[in-house]
Design an enzyme around this catalytic site. Structure first.
Site, short mmCIF file in Angstrom:
data_model
loop_
_atom_site.label_atom_id
_atom_site.label_comp_id
_atom_site.label_asym_id
_atom_site.label_seq_id
_atom_site.Cartn_x
_atom_site.Cartn_y
_atom_site.Cartn_z
CB SER A 1 -1.05 -0.11 0.88
OG SER A 1 0.09 0.12 2.47
CE1 TYR B 1 -3.09 3.05 17.51
CE2 TYR B 1 -3.92 3.21 15.33
CZ TYR B 1 -3.83 2.68 16.72
OH TYR B 1 -5.00 2.40 17.26
CG MET C 1 -0.34 9.60 17.62
SD MET C 1 -0.53 11.65 18.55
CE MET C 1 -1.08 10.35 20.13
N GLY D 1 -4.32 7.68 6.59
CA GLY D 1 -3.98 6.39 6.12
C GLY D 1 -3.62 5.46 4.80
CG ASP E 1 0.08 -2.57 4.45
OD1 ASP E 1 0.11 -4.08 5.33
OD2 ASP E 1 0.16 -1.92 3.97
CG HIS F 1 12.91 -7.73 41.53
ND1 HIS F 1 11.53 -7.25 41.37
CD2 HIS F 1 13.63 -7.00 42.53
CE1 HIS F 1 11.94 -6.00 42.25
NE2 HIS F 1 13.42 -6.02 42.60
#
Length: 468
Positions: free
Chosen positions: A148, A186, A189, A274, A315, A450
């Site tokens: 895409s 996304y 950002m 997009g 895509d 841990h």
């Protein structure tokens, strides 16, 4: 047609799924060919996933260095960012990845053909070779893997303003003075934070009333607050009707915000609104391949088109736009071609994802919005990131949280979201429990090293409310 021009499997495009299908078939002694006209290995190693994360890493180094200089922990040395060196670091990584792909093709037995391929009939592909001339191939199986590209909205003056897409943005040799980002999804950002950290003024323009509109409100608002704290400006409920000027020099966007006139001027403009599938000029009509209304190849649960033996992946088939889903598309098609039992399909598969902001946003399964929309009853558990003790050592305890949705009727995990450092690394642990149908107690009862971020999962799932 010469027998030498007939193949078991041909992939038009060398993206994730297509290349892996051919590599896999070749390892079984099948004759395969991959046709690529531009990006060897697909967009991920060249212009998308890995290059963008490389630049994000450079931005994080700059940001953290400045932060610790301000705290007096580091001595200041020099000012500003040399974007040519940021770009060179990215280019070196891409060069290594391309060389890796070339080596795999040499050793796999799959033939790599450089040129533009398109269908000209039933399972027949014509290639305009990069070095001139043409070849015509036939195959038992054809893989459409054409990917895409960034969508350029139909806004007056936008195309003439020569806006950046992610491709051009990653090739800049200077930090933009003021980068306007059209789209608060996304991609927008990630780049908003990265280029703010590199020194640009950033304005994000979003037509909806919130960015990341598919996320729960507590998730999107928390991330917006973090980016605002770093100086990113957001303009939501903003509709752009006219663009003038030229990106890279001066560009102005005009329209309305919440129904009132709105305008903004910047030095550069990035379009991040997009994707559209690359299904034109591939001969799909000539081969009788059906498309959806969005011009994606119409496929079934095993990614086969309406023509037996012709598949579409990634895509262009409207699979979720992630490289890891492209890899799963390879497994789906290979499962079908290899007659594996049980047959793998796209039905009900997990779609995990990570947004590579700082902190990272990681998610798998149902969100609260999706659960409520579907009428699914759940128990919610949520902990601040400070409860994940590793975050305190990473200077990241004050930002973010993790939450999980657990079935109200039994103890299965329905969804998981984390906004925190290295959040993406926590996904596989939760995914495994979800895919195996294990109760949330299978995580709360684990002994986890841990201090690690995954250790916080014990605390999170130990706090699940009891069934009512």
């Amino acid at each position: 047609m010469s027998g030498l021009d007939h193949y078991d499997t041909i992939s038009i495009g060398s993206g994730e799924a297509g290349k892996y299908v051919c590599w896999n078939r070749s390892s079984q002694g099948k004759k395969t060919a991959v046709i690529e006209h531009k990006w060897l290995g697909g967009s991920c190693p060249n212009i998308a996933c890995l290059p963008s994360k490389n630049v994000i890493c450079s931005a994080d180094v700059v940001y953290n260095s400045r932060k610790y200089v301000a705290r007096g922990m580091l001595k200041a040395h020099g000012t500003g960012v040399d974007m040519s060196l940021v770009r060179e670091r990215k280019r070196e990584m891409v060069k290594d990845l391309i060389e890796m792909h070339e080596l795999v093709f040499k050793t796999s037995g799959a033939e790599l053909i450089l040129g533009h391929g398109k269908l000209v009939g039933d399972k027949t592909v014509e290639i305009e070779l990069k070095d001139g001339g043409k070849r015509t191939l036939t195959g038992d199986n054809i893989i459409i893997c054409t990917g895409s590209r960034a969508k350029i909205p139909d806004i007056l003056g936008l195309a003439e303003a020569k806006p950046l897409t992610h491709i051009e943005l990653l090739e800049l040799d200077e930090v933009p003075k003021h980068l306007i980002i059209l789209g608060g999804g996304y991609v927008g950002m990630e780049f908003a934070q990265a280029f703010r950290r590199l020194g640009a003024e950033i304005s994000v323009i979003e037509q909806n009333d919130t960015v990341l509109r598919r996320e729960d409100e507590d998730v999107s608002s928390a991330l917006v607050d973090i980016l605002k704290g770093e100086g990113v400006q957001f303009f939501t409920s903003a509709t752009v009707s006219n663009v003038s000027g030229t990106s890279g020099e001066s560009v102005m966007l005009m329209g309305t915000k919440a129904g009132k006139p709105f305008s903004i001027i910047g030095s550069h403009l990035l379009v991040a609104g997009g994707r559209v599938p690359n299904t034109e000029d591939t001969g799909l009509e000539a081969a009788g391949i059906e498309l959806t209304q969005s011009n994606h190849v119409k496929v079934n649960e095993v990614l086969q088109s309406n023509k037996p033996g012709v598949f579409a992946v990634g895509d262009c088939a409207n699979s979720p736009h992630f490289t890891h889903i492209g890899f799963d598309d390879f497994r789906v098609v290979s499962s079908f071609l290899n007659s594996q039992e049980p047959l793998r399909s796209t039905k009900n598969r997990q779609v995990p994802y990570t947004l590579y902001t700082d902190p990272e946003l990681a998610h798998v399964g149902l969100s609260e919005v999706e659960a409520k929309r579907a009428g699914i009853q759940y128990r919610l558990v949520k902990l601040p990131m400070a409860a994940f003790l590793r975050s305190r050592t990473l200077d990241a305890a004050e930002k973010g949280f993790a939450k999980a949705l657990v079935s109200a009727n039994n103890d299965t995990i329905l969804g998981f979201t984390a906004l925190g450092p290295r959040a993406g690394e926590m996904l596989p642990v939760v995914q495994l429990a979800m895919s195996a149908g294990l109760p949330h107690t299978s995580l709360s009862g684990l002994i986890i090293t841990h201090p690690t971020m995954c250790e916080g999962l014990v605390s999170l799932f130990s706090a699940v409310p009891a069934k009512s």
